[in-house]
Design an enzyme around this catalytic site. Structure first.
Site, PDB file in Angstrom:
ATOM      1  N   ASP A 163       0.872  -1.183   0.000  1.00  0.00           N
ATOM      2  CA  ASP A 163       0.000   0.000   0.000  1.00  0.00           C
ATOM      3  C   ASP A 163       0.914   1.240   0.000  1.00  0.00           C
ATOM      4  O   ASP A 163       0.828   2.123   0.842  1.00  0.00           O
ATOM      5  CB  ASP A 163      -1.002   0.034   1.166  1.00  0.00           C
ATOM      6  CG  ASP A 163      -0.365   0.153   2.534  1.00  0.00           C
ATOM      7  OD1 ASP A 163      -1.034   0.695   3.441  1.00  0.00           O
ATOM      8  OD2 ASP A 163       0.800  -0.264   2.712  1.00  0.00           O
ATOM      9  N   HIS A 177       8.870  -0.841   9.043  1.00  0.00           N
ATOM     10  CA  HIS A 177       8.057  -2.054   9.067  1.00  0.00           C
ATOM     11  C   HIS A 177       8.246  -2.904   7.794  1.00  0.00           C
ATOM     12  O   HIS A 177       8.522  -4.095   7.882  1.00  0.00           O
ATOM     13  CB  HIS A 177       6.569  -1.681   9.164  1.00  0.00           C
ATOM     14  CG  HIS A 177       6.229  -0.676  10.199  1.00  0.00           C
ATOM     15  ND1 HIS A 177       6.057  -0.976  11.541  1.00  0.00           N
ATOM     16  CD2 HIS A 177       6.001   0.661  10.094  1.00  0.00           C
ATOM     17  CE1 HIS A 177       5.746   0.120  12.213  1.00  0.00           C
ATOM     18  NE2 HIS A 177       5.694   1.124  11.372  1.00  0.00           N
TER      19      HIS A 177
END
Ligand code: RIB
Ligand code: CA
Length: 347
Positions: free
Chosen positions: A10, A267
């Site tokens: 994303d 992340h």
């Protein structure tokens, strides 16, 4: 070890570093990329991903547009975290590359069918399109070699609500369907889950940007800081370093604004590094499920470490790593990619 990768992103600042990390890693072969709505809408995710492929002068790689909305709730995006375009302060030119004719879900299904047992799936965004793919092909967990997910929070606070993590928060129904579908997977094919418990130990700092610039041979060396004005932009000679500086500085400012320090949790590139080399991660099996009806806890991932539910483990949760090893690989690989591309540029 050579790895065929289906990437589901994303994009997003840290997603873009995951893409660059894979492109900089010779053992990675990206078969296709699914653009999932999350940090920004799906169309913007796709545009950002194509633009990052251009920045890295990547070969043609299929990018497929994902669903516009999560499975059951309206889309929520987070431009405050990733910037108006989703790439922080950076602005990449629109790419001439075209999107795939097929959907993200079809890309998942058709690629795993074409390469049974050979593909590592890497999800660094909400699980909407993987869930849609599982509805089309219930055998997907057995057709994949491995799945790596960046998402969730277990013995660790959430980053979106007190208990849930962004990727799960955007589409909790999808996450529940994914973890349920992998309940039937054999132990060696349990998803590797990189939750906030581990990814919030991956703290990128300004000195990592300096090291990247040095590895790329970029000048001048730039030290970014909390006092820099929002309108400042990098003057680095290397285009990838210029991009990373402007993108990651937005993330630094976001974390600093929320009293997390002048740093950025990386992340997604960490999950990418684990996908290429699971030995980076110490893991512990658990049965994972997702709360869907809790008033305060909806979209919270719950790990049953001790078999209290009487259900077989369906995940290997990453509980340990050495962040310095990850950052050494990130700097070495992405720095070398940038240097190589600069040396190949026409004089
Ligand atoms: O919670 C962190 C995750 O949410 C990362 O993947 C970040 O890119 C956002 O998608
Ligand atoms: Ca992401």
């Amino acid at each position: 070890m050579h790895r065929k990768i289906i990437l589901d992103v994303d994009t997003g600042i840290d997603d873009s570093l995951a893409v660059l990390y894979l492109l900089a890693s010779p053992e990675a072969e990206i078969l296709g990329i699914a653009a999932t709505a999350g940090n920004v809408p799906a169309a913007q995710v796709a545009a950002n991903t194509l633009a990052v492929l251009d920045l890295a002068q990547a070969p043609p790689i299929e990018v497929a547009l994902g669903a516009a909305e999560p499975l059951a709730i309206p889309l929520r995006t987070t431009e405050d975290t990733h910037g108006p375009q989703g790439l922080g302060y950076a602005e990449l030119p629109p790419s001439p590359r075209t999107l795939s004719e097929r959907s993200a879900a079809q890309l998942w299904v058709e690629l795993v069918r074409a390469h049974p047992g050979e593909v590592t799936g890497l999800c660094t965004g909400p699980l909407t399109n993987l869930a849609l793919a599982l509805r089309l092909e219930p055998e997907l967990p057995r057709l994949l070699d491995r799945l790596v997910i960046m998402g969730g929070a277990f013995n660790h606070p959430g980053n979106t609500t007190p208990t849930n993590e962004w990727n799960i928060h955007v589409d909790p129904e999808a996450a529940e369907e994914v973890f349920d579908a992998f309940s039937a997977a054999p132990p060696h094919r349990r998803p590797l889950v990189c939750a906030l418990d581990i990814t919030e130990t991956i703290e990128m700092r300004p000195e990592h940007l300096i090291a990247l610039g040095q590895a790329a041979g970029s000048t001048p060396s730039e030290t970014v800081g909390a006092g820099d004005p929002p309108e400042w932009r990098s003057a680095a000679s290397d285009p990838i370093i210029r991009y990373l500086t402007d993108a990651v500085r937005f993330y630094f400012d976001f974390h600093h604004q929320y009293d997390l320090g002048y740093l950025a949790h990386m992340h997604d590139p960490f999950a990418a590094a684990v996908a290429l080399d699971p030995a980076l991660a110490l893991t512990r099996p658990a049965t994972v499920d997702v709360e869907l009806t809790g008033t305060l806890t909806r979209a919270t991932t719950v790990a049953d470490w001790a078999g209290m539910w009487g259900r077989e483990p369906n995940a290997d949760i990453v509980i340990g790593t050495d962040p310095a090893v990850f950052f050494d690989r990130l700097v070495t690989r992405v720095g070398a990619l940038a240097r190589r591309l600069s040396q190949e540029l026409p004089a």
